[in-house]
Design a protein around this motif. Structure first.
Motif, PDB file in Angstrom:
ATOM      1  N   ILE A 147      -3.777   3.922  -7.619  1.00 29.70           N
ATOM      2  CA  ILE A 147      -2.644   3.612  -8.508  1.00 29.70           C
ATOM      3  C   ILE A 147      -2.992   2.447  -9.424  1.00 29.70           C
TER       4      ILE A 147
ATOM      5  N   PRO B 133      -3.711   4.499  -0.785  1.00 28.60           N
ATOM      6  CA  PRO B 133      -3.634   5.056  -2.132  1.00 28.60           C
ATOM      7  C   PRO B 133      -3.420   4.005  -3.226  1.00 28.60           C
ATOM      8  N   MET B 134      -3.125   2.779  -2.866  1.00 26.36           N
ATOM      9  CA  MET B 134      -2.831   1.770  -3.894  1.00 26.36           C
ATOM     10  C   MET B 134      -4.037   1.514  -4.782  1.00 26.36           C
TER      11      MET B 134
ATOM     12  N   ASN C 196       0.796  -1.228   0.000  1.00 28.27           N
ATOM     13  CA  ASN C 196       0.000   0.000   0.000  1.00 28.27           C
ATOM     14  C   ASN C 196       0.831   1.282   0.000  1.00 28.27           C
ATOM     15  N   ALA C 197       1.913   1.294  -0.761  1.00 28.43           N
ATOM     16  CA  ALA C 197       2.736   2.505  -0.917  1.00 28.43           C
ATOM     17  C   ALA C 197       3.149   3.095   0.427  1.00 28.43           C
TER      18      ALA C 197
ATOM     19  N   THR D 290       6.427   2.847  -6.019  1.00 25.26           N
ATOM     20  CA  THR D 290       5.585   1.747  -6.477  1.00 25.26           C
ATOM     21  C   THR D 290       5.337   1.803  -7.985  1.00 25.26           C
TER      22      THR D 290
ATOM     23  N   ASP E 116       6.758   5.444  -0.170  1.00 25.05           N
ATOM     24  CA  ASP E 116       6.505   6.558  -1.075  1.00 25.05           C
ATOM     25  C   ASP E 116       5.795   5.980  -2.296  1.00 25.05           C
ATOM     26  N   TRP E 117       4.602   6.462  -2.577  1.00 22.17           N
ATOM     27  CA  TRP E 117       3.826   5.908  -3.678  1.00 22.17           C
ATOM     28  C   TRP E 117       4.573   5.959  -4.999  1.00 22.17           C
ATOM     29  N   ARG E 118       5.489   6.912  -5.152  1.00 21.22           N
ATOM     30  CA  ARG E 118       6.240   7.024  -6.411  1.00 21.22           C
ATOM     31  C   ARG E 118       7.187   5.843  -6.605  1.00 21.22           C
TER      32      ARG E 118
END
Length: 178
Positions: A143, A139-140, A99-100, A107, A103-105
């Motif tokens: 994405i 946030p996943m 689930n990020a 992923t 850092d979501w970036r």
């Protein structure tokens, strides 16, 4: 339910001590116990209720979250090497579980590699990403669900990767910008 809880506890105990710095240089693969732990967790997550999935996701700590991305990256490559679409799903579930956290970036390139491999294997990549996205927490969820849109900005090349080799020698190589 208790057995699932015990399996979850044991799996997290197997990966909790791993640190990203131990896997940078020289490039080290995840230990087999960590791979087995991630596979157990992804299996439990895959069949769990939304509440169980959320509880598992909450147990992922930033200090060892990299294990799930590393596993997903391996799934992207191994799925093509073995011609095994089930590895794409496992990799996506690992990303959903992670689930990020860091850092979501971080992923995004791994998701792009999984998408590339799904297309390579002639899978319904958009459908699979949407399906796993529905299981994921924000946030996943956003994405993974975004892979139903035109993927021009999410090619492996846009994350500085390229394919190399065929069959059992297939891999995705990171292109250094230096």
């Amino acid at each position: 339910m208790r057995n699932m809880s015990d399996l979850t506890d044991k799996a997290f105990e197997s990966i909790r001590h791993l640190r990203v710095g131990d896997f940078i240089l020289p490039h080290r693969e995840l230990p087999s116990a960590a791979i087995a732990a991630v596979e157990n967790l992804t299996g439990i997550f895959d069949v769990g209720t939304p509440a169980e999935r959320e509880a598992i996701t909450e147990r992922v700590d930033r200090s060892f979250a990299f294990v799930f991305e590393r596993y997903a990256h391996s799934c992207a490559v191994e799925s093509v090497r073995r011609n095994d679409p089930s590895l794409i799903k496992r990799g996506l579930v690992a990303l959903a579980l992670e689930n990020a956290k860091v850092d979501w970036r971080d992923t995004l390139p791994v998701a792009a590699l999984l998408h590339n491999s799904a297309v390579w294997l002639k899978m319904d990549a958009s459908g699979l990403f949407a399906s796993i996205g529905e299981m994921a927490q924000p946030p996943m969820r956003r994405i993974l669900s975004s892979y139903g849109e035109p993927p021009e900005s999410r090619t492996i090349e846009s994350y500085h990767y390229k394919e190399s080799g065929q069959g059992s020698s297939f891999t995705c190589v990171h292109i250094s910008l230096c």
